[in-house]
Write a protein that holds these residues in place. Structure first.
Motif, PDB file in Angstrom:
ATOM      1  N   ALA A 189       0.759  -1.468   0.044  1.00 20.98           N
ATOM      2  CA  ALA A 189      -0.221   0.021   0.159  1.00 20.98           C
ATOM      3  C   ALA A 189       0.875   1.264   0.153  1.00 20.98           C
ATOM      4  N   LEU A 190       2.165   1.228   0.733  1.00 17.96           N
ATOM      5  CA  LEU A 190       2.963   2.357   0.821  1.00 17.96           C
ATOM      6  C   LEU A 190       3.681   2.518  -0.622  1.00 17.96           C
ATOM      7  N   ASP A 191       3.938   1.456  -1.217  1.00 16.01           N
ATOM      8  CA  ASP A 191       4.606   1.651  -2.452  1.00 16.01           C
ATOM      9  C   ASP A 191       3.631   2.206  -3.375  1.00 16.01           C
ATOM     10  N   ASP A 192       2.388   1.777  -3.403  1.00 10.75           N
ATOM     11  CA  ASP A 192       1.421   2.484  -4.248  1.00 10.75           C
ATOM     12  C   ASP A 192       1.017   3.791  -3.970  1.00 10.75           C
ATOM     13  N   ALA A 193       1.040   4.214  -2.878  1.00  9.23           N
ATOM     14  CA  ALA A 193       0.885   5.529  -2.415  1.00  9.23           C
ATOM     15  C   ALA A 193       2.071   6.350  -2.878  1.00  9.23           C
ATOM     16  N   ALA A 194       3.209   5.791  -2.757  1.00  5.80           N
ATOM     17  CA  ALA A 194       4.477   6.462  -3.214  1.00  5.80           C
ATOM     18  C   ALA A 194       4.393   6.877  -4.805  1.00  5.80           C
ATOM     19  N   LYS A 195       3.441   6.090  -5.652  1.00  5.26           N
ATOM     20  CA  LYS A 195       3.436   6.209  -7.081  1.00  5.26           C
ATOM     21  C   LYS A 195       2.152   7.142  -7.154  1.00  5.26           C
ATOM     22  N   GLY A 196       1.461   7.771  -6.247  1.00  5.59           N
ATOM     23  CA  GLY A 196       0.271   8.322  -6.349  1.00  5.59           C
ATOM     24  C   GLY A 196      -0.888   8.052  -6.479  1.00  5.59           C
ATOM     25  N   ASP A 197      -1.027   6.618  -6.300  1.00  4.30           N
ATOM     26  CA  ASP A 197      -2.071   5.784  -6.406  1.00  4.30           C
ATOM     27  C   ASP A 197      -2.830   5.657  -5.033  1.00  4.30           C
ATOM     28  N   LEU A 198      -3.811   6.425  -4.612  1.00  4.33           N
ATOM     29  CA  LEU A 198      -4.690   6.068  -3.343  1.00  4.33           C
ATOM     30  C   LEU A 198      -5.864   5.864  -3.542  1.00  4.33           C
ATOM     31  N   ALA A 199      -6.221   5.091  -4.858  1.00  4.60           N
ATOM     32  CA  ALA A 199      -7.790   4.956  -4.903  1.00  4.60           C
ATOM     33  C   ALA A 199      -7.961   3.573  -4.551  1.00  4.60           C
TER      34      ALA A 199
ATOM     35  N   GLU B  45      -5.857  12.092  -0.740  1.00  2.00           N
ATOM     36  CA  GLU B  45      -6.622  11.767  -1.863  1.00  2.00           C
ATOM     37  C   GLU B  45      -7.345  13.145  -2.608  1.00  2.00           C
ATOM     38  N   PRO B  46      -8.272  13.938  -1.759  1.00  2.00           N
ATOM     39  CA  PRO B  46      -8.779  14.950  -2.199  1.00  2.00           C
ATOM     40  C   PRO B  46      -7.591  16.243  -2.586  1.00  2.00           C
ATOM     41  N   ARG B  47      -6.500  16.183  -1.872  1.00  2.69           N
ATOM     42  CA  ARG B  47      -5.556  17.387  -2.262  1.00  2.69           C
ATOM     43  C   ARG B  47      -4.873  16.657  -3.713  1.00  2.69           C
ATOM     44  N   LEU B  48      -4.630  15.476  -3.887  1.00  8.43           N
ATOM     45  CA  LEU B  48      -3.979  15.185  -5.313  1.00  8.43           C
ATOM     46  C   LEU B  48      -4.959  15.605  -6.155  1.00  8.43           C
ATOM     47  N   ASP B  49      -6.373  15.160  -6.035  1.00 10.76           N
ATOM     48  CA  ASP B  49      -7.209  15.512  -7.120  1.00 10.76           C
ATOM     49  C   ASP B  49      -7.331  16.950  -7.290  1.00 10.76           C
ATOM     50  N   ARG B  50      -7.151  17.738  -6.336  1.00  7.82           N
ATOM     51  CA  ARG B  50      -7.392  19.062  -6.520  1.00  7.82           C
ATOM     52  C   ARG B  50      -6.136  19.644  -7.311  1.00  7.82           C
ATOM     53  N   GLU B  51      -4.807  19.335  -6.882  1.00  6.22           N
ATOM     54  CA  GLU B  51      -3.591  19.429  -7.551  1.00  6.22           C
ATOM     55  C   GLU B  51      -3.672  19.028  -9.128  1.00  6.22           C
ATOM     56  N   GLU B  52      -4.397  18.022  -9.358  1.00  7.79           N
ATOM     57  CA  GLU B  52      -4.400  17.493 -10.697  1.00  7.79           C
ATOM     58  C   GLU B  52      -5.503  18.497 -11.617  1.00  7.79           C
ATOM     59  N   ASP B  53      -6.159  18.790 -10.828  1.00  3.39           N
ATOM     60  CA  ASP B  53      -7.232  19.643 -11.585  1.00  3.39           C
ATOM     61  C   ASP B  53      -6.702  21.049 -12.094  1.00  3.39           C
TER      62      ASP B  53
END
Length: 557
Positions: free
Chosen positions: A483-493, A519-527
């Motif tokens: 889970a931490l490896d996936d989170a490090a890649k930006g995958d928190l879904a 996750e919401p912060r990453l979504d806002r940054e992507e938008d």
């Protein structure tokens, strides 16, 4: 109806929103097929017929293990039809009448459906009518996705909205499984199918429908604005990761859902791995599930070896003391009986001495199986009775080189007891008794074997407990690491599912809270990044200054 084109009709087996379904036989290749025929009310509209055939032809290029294959598309005698794979099995809608599905089974089915949708979406086709009755299970866990007859090319959805606006309408699909954008008549894309799959998955897991309104209008409003009843209200033991996947699929805004079938399939596979078996990960050194049992086993083996050695030593000492006590008693008994015969013969000339009774006594004594050797001498050191009659009349020679043990000596054969024969304070000879140690050695060997067997059993129990304990620790650690490896890649879904109430469960809950916060912060940054990328600057570029001219003048004369 007996025939459609070359296909021989066997029976009518179903009905959809736009077409009737027949079981038929293809005589050219001798196989059963399912024939879908457009209903009469739709045949009158050439646009509908044209789209029906064209989009079926597009779906015909799909070849996937979880999609029913389309073999043929055509029109004959005014009947537009599709010939497709005839799947033998039960519909998911029928199976769900038996009750909710276990989480593992629901995940296996949903993962395959997500893979099928990902494949269709990559080929530019959106299904738009994902529902349980369009899913057949060929066996317990192998679904087949049916009815791409109303599927539309994703790129065409926005440009051809008016084609079916009056009769079929933009709201194509089964209302209870529609996405919010379908219910509101908006353009749809692949994420609409993922919402519908989320509704199906919700129903598989809870055994209840996600949206319960009865009227079409109220149902559309409910789908667009209301959330389904919380999953934990129906299924208390629903894994947290699965609950998160369903909730993400049922997000009202398409951008808040999984953005592709591939992304959904990976999330479902991750959750399935967590429920069944974790995937191995590369590590340095020995794995924890190996290291922990080895440490416990080595410590237990050392403790058992030390304790076994101490027990055997104490037992040997105890048995030896018992043997010395027993030997002393036997020697004393022989000495007291030999004293009478030795004293009565001591004052007589050799020819008058009678040693036969003593020899008979010795012969009787050596019948004891523990007696290895018995010798009785007179006061002159001549052997008068012995377990070996050949020694009688010979001089007694005291053995040497033996180890002194208490009141005896230890030899390779056993324990030797030498006692003087006394009578009325005078010495009349000696008794030399050798007791065997076979029983002593057998007792020690038997104890050693029992202790070894006990040690093996204890070692086995300790190793099993160690392995089970290591598994209990290593599995959640591997899941957390992944889970931490996936989170490090930006995958928190995703969220980590667990039922632990210990420190490891606390770590997983902490990760879930972290993912929910980030996750919401990453979504806002992507938008924001996407908006910045597409923004058109209205400011005019600053003019580039002209190069300054330099004049090289001549001096006036």
């Amino acid at each position: 109806m007996e025939r459609i084109g070359r296909y021989e009709i066997d029976a009518r087996i179903g009905e959809g929103a736009m077409a009737d379904v027949y079981r038929a036989h293809d005589p050219d290749i001798a196989r059963a097929v399912a024939i879908k025929v457009l209903k009469p009310e739709f045949r009158r509209d050439p646009d509908i017929v044209r789209r029906f055939l064209r989009e079926a032809q597009a779906a015909g290029m799909l070849s996937h293990a979880n999609i029913a294959t389309i073999f043929d598309v055509g029109e004959t005698g005014g009947l537009a039809y599709i010939a497709m794979e005839c799947v033998e099995g039960r519909g998911l809608d029928e199976l769900m009448k038996d009750g909710r599905f276990p989480a593992e089974r629901a995940l296996k089915i949903a993962r395959q459906l997500a893979d099928a949708l990902a494949y269709a979406h990559r080929n530019g086709i959106v299904h738009r009518d994902i529902k349980p009755s369009n899913i057949l299970l060929a066996d317990a866990n192998t679904p087949k996705l049916l009815d791409f007859g109303i599927a539309r090319f994703g790129q065409e959805a926005a440009t051809e909205r008016a084609a079916l606006a009056t009769q079929v309408g933009q709201v194509i699909g089964t209302p209870r499984y529609m996405s919010p954008e379908q219910a509101m008549g908006l353009p749809v894309d692949a994420r609409s199918d993922l919402f519908s799959l989320g509704v199906v998955l919700y129903e598989m897991v809870t055994g209840k429908t996600a949206f319960t309104a009865t009227g079409l209008a109220t149902l559309a409003i409910q789908i667009a604005q209301a959330d389904p009843a919380p999953i934990e209200r129906s299924v208390r033991d629903c894994p947290k990761g699965l609950k998160f996947i369903i909730e993400k699929l049922l997000a009202k805004k398409p951008e808040a859902r999984f953005q592709s079938g591939d992304e959904l399939r990976d999330a479902l596979q991750r959750e399935l791995d967590a429920i069944t078996a974790d995937e191995p990960v590369k590590r340095r050194g020995l794995a924890l599930k190996v290291k922990l049992p080895l440490i416990l086993g080595a410590a237990t083996a050392g403790a058992l070896a030390l304790s076994t050695s101490m027990v055997l030593d104490r037992q040997s000492e105890t048995l030896e003391r018992m043997t010395l006590t027993s030997g002393s008693s036997i020697t004393g008994f022989v000495t007291s009986n030999a004293a009478v015969y030795a004293a009565s013969n001591a004052g007589l000339p050799p020819e008058m001495q009678d040693w036969v009774p003593l020899q008979a006594f010795v012969a009787t004594a050596v019948r004891n199986e523990n007696v290895a050797r018995l010798v009785v001498t007179d006061d002159r050191g001549v052997i008068r009775a012995a377990s070996d009659p050949r020694l009688q009349g010979k001089r007694y020679v005291a053995p040497g080189g033996e180890t002194k043990v208490g009141n005896a000596t230890r030899t390779a054969q056993g324990y030797r007891f030498v006692r003087p024969i006394t009578y009325a304070g005078a010495e009349f000879g000696k008794v030399d008794l050798l007791l065997k140690r076979d029983e002593l050695d057998a007792a020690i060997a038997n104890t050693r074997m029992l202790l070894i067997a006990l040690a093996v059993v204890v070692m086995g129990i300790v190793l099993a407990i160690g392995l089970a304990s290591a598994q209990m620790i290593s599995r959640p650690v591997r899941r957390l690491r992944r889970a931490l490896d996936d989170a490090a890649k930006g995958d928190l879904a995703f969220r980590i599912s667990h039922r632990r109430r210990d420190e490891l469960g606390g770590l997983m809950d902490a990760f879930n809270r972290m993912a929910a916060a980030i996750e919401p912060r990453l979504d806002r940054e992507e938008d924001a990044a996407a908006l910045l990328h597409t923004r058109i600057s209205t400011a005019a570029p600053a003019p580039t200054p002209a190069p300054r001219a330099t004049t090289f003048g001549k001096r006036a004369a």
